[in-house]
Design an enzyme around this catalytic site. Structure first.
Site, PDB file in Angstrom:
ATOM      1  N   SER A  69      13.362 -12.407  -3.987  1.00 44.17           N
ATOM      2  CA  SER A  69      12.904 -13.519  -3.141  1.00 44.17           C
ATOM      3  C   SER A  69      11.754 -14.322  -3.750  1.00 44.17           C
ATOM      4  O   SER A  69      11.461 -15.427  -3.293  1.00 44.17           O
ATOM      5  CB  SER A  69      12.504 -13.017  -1.753  1.00 44.17           C
ATOM      6  OG  SER A  69      11.277 -12.330  -1.809  1.00 44.17           O
ATOM      7  N   LYS A 105       5.339 -12.785  -0.432  1.00 49.56           N
ATOM      8  CA  LYS A 105       5.747 -14.187  -0.247  1.00 49.56           C
ATOM      9  C   LYS A 105       4.556 -15.084  -0.593  1.00 49.56           C
ATOM     10  O   LYS A 105       3.470 -14.615  -0.896  1.00 49.56           O
ATOM     11  CB  LYS A 105       6.176 -14.453   1.201  1.00 49.56           C
ATOM     12  CG  LYS A 105       7.224 -13.509   1.777  1.00 49.56           C
ATOM     13  CD  LYS A 105       8.592 -13.703   1.192  1.00 49.56           C
ATOM     14  CE  LYS A 105       9.595 -12.706   1.778  1.00 49.56           C
ATOM     15  NZ  LYS A 105      10.888 -12.749   1.130  1.00 49.56           N
TER      16      LYS A 105
END
Length: 200
Positions: A69, A105
């Site tokens: 990700s 993230k």
């Protein structure tokens, strides 16, 4: 009579001399000192190891990246160091707890900011297009929140750099992240050695 004198003479010879006694005493002192120094060294090493472990767990957690990700900023298998803190800014890469896992993230917006994402994946924060040189392919991705979205108090809005596949604050299953769940900012990659350096 002669035999008795000989036996006495032999017994006298078996008695250690002063220099032998001194040498033996020195050996014993050395053994005692060596043992004390060894114990002291071991205790010191244990204390240092415990302190290092406490610092590592509390202030500088070491994490291994799992998944894709955050490509192309971070790759599966990378080992990174995070810094525990309380102030997080747009653009910083952070780690946080989610369902007994640690996710990594990028901070896109903080408390009170308005986030909007168009169908092409362009991100706007407070009506301004966000410059994102770390994203190679923009995409709306997995998004089921109502846009524009205002980040609640005490929370941050995060996105993965690999927008098409990342599950992040665009998904209501994760949503915006409460600051109490933040592990820290990802500062430095330590593995692989060829890519060692600061994370931007």
């Amino acid at each position: 009579m002669g035999r008795k004198k000989k036996e006495k003479k032999e017994k006298v010879l078996e008695t250690p001399t002063l220099s032998q006694l001194e040498a033996e005493l020195e050996k014993e002192i050395h053994k005692h000192t060596f043992g004390r120094v060894m114990r002291s060294t071991i205790y010191t090493l244990l204390i240092v190891a415990a302190a290092a472990m406490l610092v590592a767990v509390t202030f500088l957690p070491v994490l291994q990246i799992s998944g894709t990700s955050m490509t192309e900023t971070l790759w599966n298998g990378d080992i990174v160091v995070a810094l525990n803190g309380s102030n997080y800014s747009t653009g910083e890469v952070v780690a946080f707890y989610y369902n007994n896992n640690i996710l990594v993230k990028r901070v896109i917006a903080v408390s009170g900011d308005w986030v909007d994402i168009d169908k092409d994946g362009n991100v706007y924060v407070n009506n301004e297009l966000l410059e994102e040189p770390y994203v190679t392919e923009k995409a709306l991705g997995i998004c089921d929140i109502t846009l524009p979205y205002q980040v609640p108090e005490g929370r941050i809005f995060v996105l993965g750099d690999h927008r098409e596949t990342s599950v992040d604050s665009r998904s209501s299953t994760i949503g915006s992240i409460s600051e109490e769940f933040l592990v820290g900012k990802i500062l430095f990659r330590v593995w692989p050695l060829t890519d060692m350096g600061m994370i931007r």
